[in-house]
Design a protein around this motif. Structure first.
Motif, PDB file in Angstrom:
ATOM      1  N   HIS A 513      92.133  63.108  55.159  1.00  0.00           N
ATOM      2  CA  HIS A 513      90.990  63.708  54.448  1.00  0.00           C
ATOM      3  C   HIS A 513      91.214  65.207  54.266  1.00  0.00           C
ATOM      4  O   HIS A 513      90.992  65.763  53.178  1.00  0.00           O
ATOM      5  N   SER A 516      93.448  65.922  51.612  1.00  0.00           N
ATOM      6  CA  SER A 516      92.992  65.379  50.313  1.00  0.00           C
ATOM      7  C   SER A 516      94.037  64.434  49.712  1.00  0.00           C
ATOM      8  O   SER A 516      94.355  64.502  48.525  1.00  0.00           O
ATOM      9  N   PRO A 518      94.563  60.610  49.046  1.00  0.00           N
ATOM     10  CA  PRO A 518      93.930  59.289  49.076  1.00  0.00           C
ATOM     11  C   PRO A 518      94.875  58.174  49.500  1.00  0.00           C
ATOM     12  O   PRO A 518      94.443  57.182  50.081  1.00  0.00           O
ATOM     13  N   ARG A 519      96.171  58.336  49.227  1.00  0.00           N
ATOM     14  CA  ARG A 519      97.122  57.292  49.624  1.00  0.00           C
ATOM     15  C   ARG A 519      97.174  57.185  51.153  1.00  0.00           C
ATOM     16  O   ARG A 519      97.130  56.077  51.701  1.00  0.00           O
ATOM     17  N   GLN A 521      94.868  58.225  53.173  1.00  0.00           N
ATOM     18  CA  GLN A 521      93.558  57.744  53.606  1.00  0.00           C
ATOM     19  C   GLN A 521      93.473  56.223  53.514  1.00  0.00           C
ATOM     20  O   GLN A 521      92.960  55.546  54.418  1.00  0.00           O
ATOM     21  N   SER A 522      93.996  55.673  52.420  1.00  0.00           N
ATOM     22  CA  SER A 522      93.949  54.228  52.225  1.00  0.00           C
ATOM     23  C   SER A 522      94.694  53.493  53.327  1.00  0.00           C
ATOM     24  O   SER A 522      94.219  52.474  53.845  1.00  0.00           O
ATOM     25  N   GLU A 547      86.404  50.904  51.608  1.00  0.00           N
ATOM     26  CA  GLU A 547      86.832  52.305  51.501  1.00  0.00           C
ATOM     27  C   GLU A 547      88.340  52.398  51.251  1.00  0.00           C
ATOM     28  O   GLU A 547      88.797  53.232  50.454  1.00  0.00           O
ATOM     29  N   CYS A 551      90.110  54.194  48.006  1.00  0.00           N
ATOM     30  CA  CYS A 551      91.134  55.244  48.085  1.00  0.00           C
ATOM     31  C   CYS A 551      92.417  54.817  47.379  1.00  0.00           C
ATOM     32  O   CYS A 551      93.087  55.633  46.729  1.00  0.00           O
ATOM     33  N   GLN A 554      91.869  55.335  43.796  1.00  0.00           N
ATOM     34  CA  GLN A 554      91.913  56.765  43.474  1.00  0.00           C
ATOM     35  C   GLN A 554      93.350  57.276  43.422  1.00  0.00           C
ATOM     36  O   GLN A 554      93.685  58.117  42.574  1.00  0.00           O
ATOM     37  N   ALA A 555      94.211  56.737  44.304  1.00  0.00           N
ATOM     38  CA  ALA A 555      95.610  57.160  44.328  1.00  0.00           C
ATOM     39  C   ALA A 555      96.436  56.479  43.244  1.00  0.00           C
ATOM     40  O   ALA A 555      97.600  56.830  43.043  1.00  0.00           O
TER      41      ALA A 555
END
Length: 813
Positions: A513, A516, A518-519, A521-522, A547, A551, A554-555
């Motif tokens: 996080h 920043s 997202p990969r 985070q996923s 979630e 993510c 998003q990635a």
């Protein structure tokens, strides 16, 4: 069992080896240095006298976290690879041996790359295996190779210094023992170790070995005065009667009857000039008048005596010994030669002189001669004392020299040396130097991910934790730390350590996080979701999975999206939310099709078929499985093919089409046997037994149940073993033997591995027995069953005698 002194151990082997080698026997040797090496030497000597051979392996102190390290020695001997350096020659030798002993195993040979670093190209069979199945298949291959040996001649396995074994080596020891016990093959397994504490890596494995039928523990008692006199005199080249009794009592008193301590004291006394052997006119011992007054200057401990002997060596001899100690207790000549020469102006001829002198002094041994000499410290204590005598600066320097040497030596295949490079660079970095620390961090991370792929989870965790300790907690290293934390969390999850897994994954998520990303985070969210699934926290798992999917979207990571969606389908199915599960699988199916990932397509179709089965819609389920099977066969993925065949068998069994069910289960069994997926194969054997019983073919059912029980005991798959008891109990109850049936249920229902599913399946059989037997007779039979063991049941079912082939049920399909 206590063996009194060295003569006692020699006599015990001489008396018992011929018989032990023909049966199943496991002996663990728990000793603190009192004669364990001699115990093994006596065993090997008696085997040779009998014209028998054995396979020897050993743990290695600096490679405790190298997967299967001890078994590398065992199988190098098995294949006759000693002295073969050329890669192509090694490959050809392995192929030749397998063609002779078990030609059907040839398609699986690339699995041996993880053990012997052969560099064999993957076959279509091995290329399709995921990491977990690849390790299961490797273990099955190794067990089958050892069984092939045992079927031709008695198998003796000796593993020394077992306290240095890695987790996969310990696991394989137990699996080999159980497999050969289940098959009633002859095996003499000797595991030599110091006492293992409850928190140590091998504690549970050692306990499992001690719990096997035919197992025992050996100890060698301390030497008496007479045995000490014989030992000391032998080292001095004298007859025992030539040794003064007062000297024998002195050595016995100071050594406590420890043979290695007695030897070291003898060497120390001779090197200090306190005793001297006069050769002419006949060998005799000269004792310094001041010896008994000088007793106070002799070190009180074994380690002290060894250190005093090392300190009396000339500096260049000390350097040779110290470089050897950094390489390990066993060390090849080449890294020793190059390491010494980089540190001192020492010619090779002089190095050979040093090695000969160290051998003469009894500090080291030559274990293998030219062309690739291999040396070893005579005793683990000598190795440990030498290493710890190094000053920190000198230790770091030698570790760095050896790290650089191994990098050059393994430049063509660094992956094979990741654990070794991680070890040396880590110790080279102890002074805080940035360059070695970066090297250590990189190799520790690679070794950790490698161990994770090999399913060596304790080792993976150890590597990853040390990599984390060297990775700065700064913003520029946030993603590196997040990756390490995620991998460490996965290792904990695989070991069912869910609390630390959750903690590490949450920390990884926080870093992802902050960066920043997202990969990243996923990935962390996906693993957190799976931990929640394992804990039965489905609502939390679903939220985290959503979630993770968000993510991944998003990635723009479409493979991660497909995987996250499929996992959400599994979570929904676990909760009985079949429409939601079907929707998730359909979405992932569409993504996998768009990506052209046929394996993902087959997996989603298979999952959709299972959803239909859970709904009770067998016809749509059948169509899904058939479509999945066609796709899986197109990509040559045998694991998925085997799963789908088993599910087709399930559909047929639920429809009452037992012949069709048997055909599919048989085909699934053949697939899983081909790839050595033994647990999955075993489930199919049990299914085939149940189908045969449903058809009223009790003889065939009994054959399958007996085979499944023997295999399950070999694997330690106790729930499946109990399933065979439930199935056979139903057969016997139907065949007019209710008392025998009740005894089986007594064991099955009381066993610690009995679960709710097994008890639910056993209840109808038990209810039928209540109608056939008076209550007191039923309870007495159940009590007799509770007092027996699974191994006793196998013998009662007509298991083969040692050396005979286990009976197999006829193959289906």
């Amino acid at each position: 069992m206590l063996l009194h002194g060295l003569s006692g151990s020699a006599a015990w082997w001489r008396r018992n080896v011929p018989a032990l080698a023909q049966h199943f026997c496991v002996y663990t040797v728990d000793l603190m240095g009192i004669g364990k090496s001699r115990l093994v030497q006596e065993l090997v000597r008696h085997l040779r006298e009998l014209g028998m051979s054995g396979l020897l392996g050993a743990g290695h102190s600096i490679e405790q976290q190298t997967p299967y390290r001890a078994w590398r020695d065992v199988f190098a001997s098995y294949f006759g690879l000693e002295g073969l350096a050329d890669g192509l020659e090694r490959q050809e030798q392995v192929r030749r041996v397998v063609q002779e002993v078990a030609p059907k195993l040839a398609p699986r040979l690339p699995l041996l790359n993880d053990l012997l670093n052969l560099g064999l190209p993957d076959t279509p069979l091995t290329a399709a295996l995921d990491p977990a199945l690849r390790q299961e298949s490797l273990v099955a291959l190794l067990v089958q190779l050892l069984r092939a040996w045992a079927q031709e001649r008695p198998l003796t396995l000796v593993l020394e210094d077992a306290y240095w074994l890695d987790s996969l080596s310990w696991d394989l020891v137990v699996k080999v023992a159980r497999a050969l016990l289940g098959a009633l093959e002859p095996l003499l397994l000797v595991v030599v170790t110091r006492p293992i504490g409850e928190q140590a890596l091998g504690f549970q494995a050692a306990q499992a070995l001690r719990g096997l039928p035919g197992s025992g523990t050996l100890e060698v008692g301390a030497l008496g005065v007479e045995e000490t006199a014989a030992l000391v005199a032998g080292r001095l080249g004298l007859p025992a009667e030539a040794l003064p009794p007062r000297l024998a009592r002195l050595v016995r008193e100071r050594s406590g009857g420890n043979p290695f301590f007695a030897e070291e004291l003898t060497h120390a006394l001779r090197e200090q000039g306190l005793i001297r052997v006069e050769a002419a006119p006949s060998p005799r011992l000269e004792v310094s008048p001041g010896l008994f007054e000088a007793r106070s200057v002799l070190p009180d401990t074994l380690q002290g005596v060894v250190l005093s002997r090392i300190d009396r060596l000339l500096p260049d001899r000390q350097l040779t010994l110290k470089v050897a100690s950094v390489i390990g207790r066993n060390y090849p000549y080449l890294p020793l030669r190059d390491g010494v020469m980089r540190l001192a102006a020492l010619g090779e001829a002089l190095l050979h002189q040093h090695l000969h002198e160290l051998i003469r002094r009894g500090l080291i041994l030559l274990e293998a001669p030219d062309p690739e000499p291999l040396y070893a410290f005579k005793h683990a204590i000598t190795y440990e004392v030498t290493y710890h005598s190094l000053l920190f600066a000198q230790r770091r320097q030698i570790h760095r020299v050896l790290a650089e040497w191994y990098e050059q030596a393994h430049a063509d295949n660094l992956e094979a040396a990741y654990p070794l490079l991680a070890h040396h660079w880590l110790h080279a970095a102890e002074g805080g130097d940035d360059a070695p620390a970066r090297k250590a961090r990189g190799y520790l991370a690679r070794a950790g991910h490698q161990a994770l792929r090999l399913c060596a989870y304790p080792e993976a965790l150890s590597f990853l934790q040390r990599a984390l300790a060297l990775t700065p907690a700064s913003p520029e290293h946030a993603l590196e730390r997040a990756g390490l934390l995620t991998a460490a969390g996965v290792a904990h999850e695989k070991m069912a350590d869910y609390v630390p897994a959750t903690r590490l994954l949450l920390e990884a998520l926080e870093l992802a996080h902050a960066a920043s990303d997202p990969r990243a985070q996923s990935r962390a969210l996906a693993e957190l979701s799976w931990v929640a699934v394992r804990r039965g926290e489905y609502a939390r798992a679903e939220r985290l999975g959503e979630e993770a999917l968000g993510c991944a979207r998003q990635a723009g990571d479409r493979p991660a999206c497909a995987k996250a969606g499929s996992r959400l389908g599994v979570i929904a199915a676990y909760q009985g939310h079949y429409p939601a599960a079907a929707r998730r699988f359909e979405e992932s199916l569409e993504l996998y099709r768009a990506l052209g990932e046929a394996e993902g397509v087959a997996s989603c179709l298979n999952s959709l078929g299972l959803v239909e089965v859970f709904r009770g819609d067998l016809e749509p389920a059948l169509h899904r499985f058939e479509e999945a099977l066609a796709v899986a066969r197109g990509v040559s993925n045998p694991e998925i093919v085997g799963k789908i065949q088993a599910n087709l068998g399930l559909v047929a069994e639920k429809r009452g089409d037992y012949a069709e069910a048997a055909r599919h289960y048989g085909e699934s069994l053949a697939v899983f046997r081909e790839i050595s997926a033994r647990h999955a194969a075993l489930i199919n054997v049990l299914n085939l037994g149940d189908v045969a019983a449903a058809q009223g073919d009790d003889a065939r059912a009994g054959g399958y149940y007996r085979e499944a029980l023997a295999e399950a005991l070999g694997l330690g798959a106790l729930p499946i073993a109990l399933g065979t008891l439930r199935g056979m109990a139903a057969v016997w109850a139907r065949d007019g033997e209710p008392l025998r049936a009740a005894e089986l249920l007594g064991l099955a229902l009381s066993h610690p591995a009995s679960d709710a599913e097994m008890r639910q399946q056993a209840e109808p059989v038990l209810e039928g027995l209540r109608a056939l037997l008076p209550p007191e007779a039923l309870e007495a039979a159940l009590a007799r069953g509770r007092a027996t063991t699974l191994e006793e049941v196998l013998r009662q079912w007509g298991g083969p005698a040692p050396g005979e082939a286990a009976p197999r049920a006829p193959a289906e399909g």
